[in-house]
Design an enzyme around this catalytic site. Structure first.
Site, PDB file in Angstrom:
ATOM      1  N   HIS A  29       0.836  -1.204   0.000  1.00 47.73           N
ATOM      2  CA  HIS A  29       0.000   0.000   0.000  1.00 47.73           C
ATOM      3  C   HIS A  29       0.870   1.252   0.000  1.00 47.73           C
ATOM      4  CE1 HIS A  29      -3.125  -2.600   2.290  1.00 47.73           C
ATOM      5  NE2 HIS A  29      -3.630  -2.369   1.085  1.00 47.73           N
ATOM      6  N   LYS A  53     -17.835  -6.392   7.530  1.00 47.05           N
ATOM      7  CA  LYS A  53     -16.579  -7.162   7.475  1.00 47.05           C
ATOM      8  C   LYS A  53     -15.866  -7.009   8.817  1.00 47.05           C
ATOM      9  CE  LYS A  53     -12.581  -7.269   4.334  1.00 47.05           C
ATOM     10  NZ  LYS A  53     -11.990  -6.555   3.175  1.00 47.05           N
ATOM     11  N   ARG A 102      -1.857  -5.937  -8.352  1.00 48.52           N
ATOM     12  CA  ARG A 102      -0.772  -6.875  -8.051  1.00 48.52           C
ATOM     13  C   ARG A 102      -0.588  -7.895  -9.153  1.00 48.52           C
ATOM     14  NH1 ARG A 102      -3.389  -8.143  -2.342  1.00 48.52           N
ATOM     15  NH2 ARG A 102      -5.133  -8.040  -3.776  1.00 48.52           N
ATOM     16  N   SER A 139      -3.090  -7.769   2.916  1.00 49.52           N
ATOM     17  CA  SER A 139      -3.289  -7.594   4.364  1.00 49.52           C
ATOM     18  C   SER A 139      -3.797  -8.881   5.005  1.00 49.52           C
ATOM     19  CB  SER A 139      -4.309  -6.479   4.626  1.00 49.52           C
ATOM     20  OG  SER A 139      -3.831  -5.243   4.163  1.00 49.52           O
TER      21      SER A 139
END
Ligand code: PNS
Length: 172
Positions: A29, A53, A102, A139
C-alpha cells in the site's frame, strides 16, 4: 499602450484518492501511496468503514498506522469514509481513484469497480502496477502469518509490525 494588470497564476490542484480497508496498511500500500504522492498535488488515503466485514484493527487504529506510515509525505492526508467511494470523491472534489494492481487476478474485479464508478459519477480510476516485490502481498495474508507467529517484518512498516505483535500476542 497600457499593459494589462498582472494576475496571480492559478492552477487546478490535482487530487487523487487511494481508498481501501488497510487492515493493516502494508508496504505494498505504502509503495502505491508514495508513487501517487509524486504524481498528484494532494493524495487522500481513505479508510473504508465496512460494517459487514470483521477487522483486526479498529478504524482509528488503521487511521493512526497510515498517518505514521505516510508522515514523510506532506501532500498525503488520511481520512475515513462510509458509503460509496464516488460520493466521497464528489464531496471532496477528487476526480481520480488510484489503485494498485498486483496481478491479473486483481484486474477483473478492479476493472468492474472502475467502470461502475465511472458510470456512476464520472470518476476515473488509475491503475498502478504494484512493485513486483509486493505482488503477492495482501493484508489478509499478513494477518494470518502474524497470527501464527510467522515473520512479516519485510511486509509491513515497523509501526504496523509492533501493533501486529501486540494484537496477536506473538513475537513474529
Ligand atoms: O482494501 P480493499 O478492501 O480491497 O478496498 C476496497 C474498497 C474499500 C476500495 C472498495 O470496496 C470500495 O470502494 N468500497 C466503497 C463502497 C463502494 O463505493 N462500493 C461500490 C464500488 S463500485
Amino acid at each position: 499602450m497600457t499593459t494589462p494588470p498582472s494576475t496571480p497564476t492559478s492552477r487546478t490542484i490535482r487530487r487523487a484518492l487511494c481508498p481501501g480497508s488497510f487492515d493493516p496498511v502494508t508496504n505494498g500500500h505504502l509503495d502505491i501511496i508514495s508513487r501517487a504522492a509524486s504524481l498528484y498535488d494532494e493524495v487522500v488515503v481513505a479508510v473504508f468503514v465496512n460494517q459487514s466485514k470483521s477487522s483486526l484493527f479498529s478504524v482509528d487504529e488503521r487511521h493512526e498506522m497510515l498517518s505514521e506510515g505516510t508522515a514523510g509525505y506532506p501532500n498525503v492526508t488520511i481520512d475515513v469514509f462510509e458509503g460509496l467511494v464516488v460520493d466521497y470523491c464528489r464531496v471532496h472534489d477528487i476526480p481520480v481513484i488510484v489503485k494498485g494492481l498486483r496481478a491479473v487476478s486483481d484486474f477483473d474485479y478492479e476493472l468492474q469497480m472502475a467502470q461502475m464508478n465511472r458510470g456512476l459519477a464520472g470518476i476515473d480510476t488509475l491503475f498502478m502496477p504494484t512493485n513486483p516485490e509486493y505482488s503477492f502481498l495482501a493484508s489478509s495474508l499478513v494477518k494470518e502469518i502474524a497470527k501464527w507467529g510467522g515473520d512479516v517484518s519485510s511486509l509491513v512498516p515497523p509501526n504496523v509490525l509492533k501493533r501486529l505483535k501486540e494484537r496477536t500476542g506473538t513475537s513474529g
